[in-house]
Write a protein that holds these residues in place. Sequence first.
Motif, PDB file in Angstrom:
ATOM      1  N   ALA A   1       1.096  -1.275  -0.197  1.00 24.71           N
ATOM      2  CA  ALA A   1      -0.046  -0.233  -0.124  1.00 24.71           C
ATOM      3  C   ALA A   1       0.521   1.098  -0.106  1.00 24.71           C
ATOM      4  O   ALA A   1       0.446   2.128  -0.894  1.00 24.71           O
ATOM      5  CB  ALA A   1      -0.987   0.053   1.109  1.00 24.71           C
ATOM      6  N   LEU A   2       1.816   0.548   1.129  1.00 28.91           N
ATOM      7  CA  LEU A   2       3.027   2.988   0.923  1.00 28.91           C
ATOM      8  C   LEU A   2       3.226   2.948  -0.491  1.00 28.91           C
ATOM      9  O   LEU A   2       3.652   3.739  -0.845  1.00 28.91           O
ATOM     10  CB  LEU A   2       4.464   2.477   1.379  1.00 28.91           C
ATOM     11  CG  LEU A   2       5.175   3.366   2.157  1.00 28.91           C
ATOM     12  CD1 LEU A   2       4.251   4.574   2.290  1.00 28.91           C
ATOM     13  CD2 LEU A   2       6.394   2.739   2.399  1.00 28.91           C
ATOM     14  N   ALA A   3       4.029   1.638  -1.818  1.00 32.87           N
ATOM     15  CA  ALA A   3       4.298   1.550  -2.779  1.00 32.87           C
ATOM     16  C   ALA A   3       3.464   1.834  -3.766  1.00 32.87           C
ATOM     17  O   ALA A   3       3.723   2.548  -4.659  1.00 32.87           O
ATOM     18  CB  ALA A   3       4.813   0.294  -2.694  1.00 32.87           C
ATOM     19  N   GLU A   4       2.189   1.481  -3.107  1.00 29.70           N
ATOM     20  CA  GLU A   4       1.571   1.920  -4.940  1.00 29.70           C
ATOM     21  C   GLU A   4       1.651   3.862  -4.757  1.00 29.70           C
ATOM     22  O   GLU A   4       1.063   3.528  -5.851  1.00 29.70           O
ATOM     23  CB  GLU A   4       0.075   1.512  -4.206  1.00 29.70           C
ATOM     24  CG  GLU A   4      -1.421   1.964  -5.121  1.00 29.70           C
ATOM     25  CD  GLU A   4      -2.565   1.955  -4.918  1.00 29.70           C
ATOM     26  OE1 GLU A   4      -2.471   1.220  -4.070  1.00 29.70           O
ATOM     27  OE2 GLU A   4      -3.499   1.462  -6.365  1.00 29.70           O
ATOM     28  N   LEU A   5       1.590   4.131  -3.394  1.00 26.11           N
ATOM     29  CA  LEU A   5       1.670   5.973  -3.579  1.00 26.11           C
ATOM     30  C   LEU A   5       2.278   5.756  -4.374  1.00 26.11           C
ATOM     31  O   LEU A   5       2.295   7.189  -4.733  1.00 26.11           O
ATOM     32  CB  LEU A   5       1.998   6.402  -1.576  1.00 26.11           C
ATOM     33  CG  LEU A   5       0.661   6.426  -0.782  1.00 26.11           C
ATOM     34  CD1 LEU A   5       1.187   6.384   0.356  1.00 26.11           C
ATOM     35  CD2 LEU A   5      -0.632   6.732  -1.422  1.00 26.11           C
ATOM     36  N   TYR A   6       3.584   5.639  -4.239  1.00 27.24           N
ATOM     37  CA  TYR A   6       4.791   6.150  -5.470  1.00 27.24           C
ATOM     38  C   TYR A   6       5.479   5.702  -6.882  1.00 27.24           C
ATOM     39  O   TYR A   6       5.823   5.087  -7.268  1.00 27.24           O
ATOM     40  CB  TYR A   6       5.696   5.963  -4.877  1.00 27.24           C
ATOM     41  CG  TYR A   6       5.859   6.252  -3.040  1.00 27.24           C
ATOM     42  CD1 TYR A   6       6.268   7.976  -2.928  1.00 27.24           C
ATOM     43  CD2 TYR A   6       4.752   6.104  -1.880  1.00 27.24           C
ATOM     44  CE1 TYR A   6       5.870   8.967  -1.813  1.00 27.24           C
ATOM     45  CE2 TYR A   6       5.450   7.430  -0.898  1.00 27.24           C
ATOM     46  CZ  TYR A   6       5.858   8.159  -0.919  1.00 27.24           C
ATOM     47  OH  TYR A   6       4.951   9.438   0.213  1.00 27.24           O
ATOM     48  N   HIS A   7       4.133   5.230  -7.012  1.00 27.40           N
ATOM     49  CA  HIS A   7       4.438   3.849  -8.264  1.00 27.40           C
ATOM     50  C   HIS A   7       5.314   3.226  -8.237  1.00 27.40           C
ATOM     51  O   HIS A   7       5.417   2.281  -9.585  1.00 27.40           O
ATOM     52  CB  HIS A   7       4.295   5.129  -9.422  1.00 27.40           C
ATOM     53  CG  HIS A   7       4.284   6.129  -9.689  1.00 27.40           C
ATOM     54  ND1 HIS A   7       2.435   6.113  -9.926  1.00 27.40           N
ATOM     55  CD2 HIS A   7       4.312   8.144  -9.031  1.00 27.40           C
ATOM     56  CE1 HIS A   7       1.742   7.648 -10.409  1.00 27.40           C
ATOM     57  NE2 HIS A   7       3.228   7.747  -9.353  1.00 27.40           N
ATOM     58  N   VAL A   8       5.605   2.458  -6.846  1.00 29.88           N
ATOM     59  CA  VAL A   8       6.218   1.890  -7.433  1.00 29.88           C
ATOM     60  C   VAL A   8       5.370   0.000  -6.850  1.00 29.88           C
ATOM     61  O   VAL A   8       4.178   0.017  -6.317  1.00 29.88           O
ATOM     62  CB  VAL A   8       7.076   1.392  -5.450  1.00 29.88           C
ATOM     63  CG1 VAL A   8       7.583  -0.038  -5.303  1.00 29.88           C
ATOM     64  CG2 VAL A   8       7.771   2.278  -5.479  1.00 29.88           C
ATOM     65  N   ARG A   9       6.199  -0.534  -7.935  1.00 32.14           N
ATOM     66  CA  ARG A   9       5.458  -2.205  -8.147  1.00 32.14           C
ATOM     67  C   ARG A   9       5.572  -3.286  -7.110  1.00 32.14           C
ATOM     68  O   ARG A   9       7.033  -3.308  -7.018  1.00 32.14           O
ATOM     69  CB  ARG A   9       4.889  -2.147  -9.299  1.00 32.14           C
ATOM     70  CG  ARG A   9       4.038  -1.136 -10.188  1.00 32.14           C
ATOM     71  CD  ARG A   9       3.686  -2.037 -11.791  1.00 32.14           C
ATOM     72  NE  ARG A   9       4.685  -1.349 -12.520  1.00 32.14           N
ATOM     73  CZ  ARG A   9       4.342  -1.879 -13.521  1.00 32.14           C
ATOM     74  NH1 ARG A   9       3.049  -3.240 -13.793  1.00 32.14           N
ATOM     75  NH2 ARG A   9       5.543  -1.948 -14.320  1.00 32.14           N
ATOM     76  N   THR A  10       5.019  -4.530  -7.102  1.00 35.00           N
ATOM     77  CA  THR A  10       5.887  -5.687  -6.325  1.00 35.00           C
ATOM     78  C   THR A  10       5.771  -6.514  -7.288  1.00 35.00           C
ATOM     79  O   THR A  10       5.749  -6.321  -9.054  1.00 35.00           O
ATOM     80  CB  THR A  10       4.370  -6.629  -5.569  1.00 35.00           C
ATOM     81  OG1 THR A  10       3.123  -6.803  -6.454  1.00 35.00           O
ATOM     82  CG2 THR A  10       3.190  -6.183  -4.784  1.00 35.00           C
ATOM     83  N   GLY A  11       7.392  -7.381  -7.025  1.00 32.51           N
ATOM     84  CA  GLY A  11       7.864  -8.211  -7.655  1.00 32.51           C
ATOM     85  C   GLY A  11       8.371  -8.577  -7.160  1.00 32.51           C
ATOM     86  O   GLY A  11       9.447  -9.392  -6.719  1.00 32.51           O
ATOM     87  N   PHE A  12       7.865 -10.182  -6.073  1.00 31.25           N
ATOM     88  CA  PHE A  12       8.249 -10.625  -4.446  1.00 31.25           C
ATOM     89  C   PHE A  12       8.731 -11.988  -4.982  1.00 31.25           C
ATOM     90  O   PHE A  12       8.859 -12.059  -6.499  1.00 31.25           O
ATOM     91  CB  PHE A  12       6.733 -11.566  -4.637  1.00 31.25           C
ATOM     92  CG  PHE A  12       5.837 -10.788  -3.804  1.00 31.25           C
ATOM     93  CD1 PHE A  12       6.039  -9.569  -3.509  1.00 31.25           C
ATOM     94  CD2 PHE A  12       4.597 -11.239  -3.303  1.00 31.25           C
ATOM     95  CE1 PHE A  12       5.096  -8.592  -3.104  1.00 31.25           C
ATOM     96  CE2 PHE A  12       3.161 -10.839  -2.708  1.00 31.25           C
ATOM     97  CZ  PHE A  12       3.662  -9.422  -2.282  1.00 31.25           C
TER      98      PHE A  12
END
Length: 403
Positions: free
Chosen positions: A301-312
Amino acid sequence: MKIVDARVIVTCPGRNLVTLKIETDEGIYGIGDATLNGRELAVVAYLEEHVAPALIGRDPSTIEDIWQFFYRGAYWRRGPVTMSAIGAVDMALWDIMGKAAGLPLYKLLGGKSRDRVMVYGHATGHDIEGCLEEVARHVELGYRAVRVQCGIPGIASTYGVAKKPGERYEPADSSLPSENVWSTSKYLNHVPKLFQAVRERFGDDLHVLHDVHHRLTPIEAARLGKEVEPYHLFWLEDCVPAENQAAFRMIRQHTTTPLAVGEVFNSIHDCRELIESQSIDYIRATLTHAGGITHVRRIAALAELYHVRTGFHGPTDLSPVCMGAALHFDTWVPNFGIQEHMPHSEETDAVFPHAYRFEDGHFTPGEVPGHGVDIDEALAAKYPYKRASLPVNRLEDGTLWHW
Ligand SMILES: O=C(O)C(=O)C[C@H](O)[C@H](O)CO
Ligand SMILES: [Mg+2]
């Protein structure tokens, strides 16, 4: 519903895997992955001594409170051992609640944001030709995204590259750490040639990724990012050790190659500066090592604010239990990027029957209630623990280096 038992199961069907099984008075159980590669028994001791006894009698639906109890309630917070133990508890509780509700985990999280989850596979080769063959094999298998790791001319062995052509690479390959030799200059001269060859042979559509394994300094990483820009990498991973998060701002100023980091992170505090300063593009923290679904969804959710996406992170040192739970998370999370996939051995797949399926470069998590992964305890017992260690890396003059 009450928790009546919590047990740790260690098995080694090719590599060590640690599973927490939580049972309830209603006969429903859940399992969580607690595997910390090369430090497996440290997490086993933490779970058996400090976690399992405190779970008995609790209501498994109080997932948030149980998370807070083991995180906030512990004076010694964070760290990979503690957070892997909490991650396993959390994954098992979500599994129980999915089974109790009769819903696959992705529906409990908020439902589908996509139909399928794109994964990347691993191509490794001793030279560029060997890498190209392995990339071709992955393309043939349907992968749309491939991570490419190549042996370096003049360097005998490199972590992340299979020991023999055609074999898979194994992250923890011997009882005590084996040693590799490293030369940054030889590496930096070679990698752009590798990706030029990949693009020439496979064209522009294939997503290509590369893992640096924390081995560069910030200015070296900036050079590499710039020099591979013409080949449009999906990401450059772990280009420097991330203890010094401010270093990424400098790298960022020099290159438009997307940056991924975080497989060794275990809390939102490890990610915060990198995300808030918009220095990275993909966050790789995993459910097992970063406190489970409850914590990683805060990171996402924090990442979403800054256009960062998941790549587990998704190597074979995370068990199919983590893979199953991650695929549900990936199906739901709005800011999904990609999921790593290293196929487990047949023996491992037999110990952990699972609902997830691979097709056409993508995974689906399945519709089984919970995370859809089980453990065959009788089969698991046939594969006793064997100590395994990750290698270390030395410069050509013998200096111990990052691996
Ligand atoms: O999968 C990756 O990206 C890795 O870097 C693999 C790690 O080295 C491995 O999981 C270490 O335990
Ligand atoms: Mg990596």
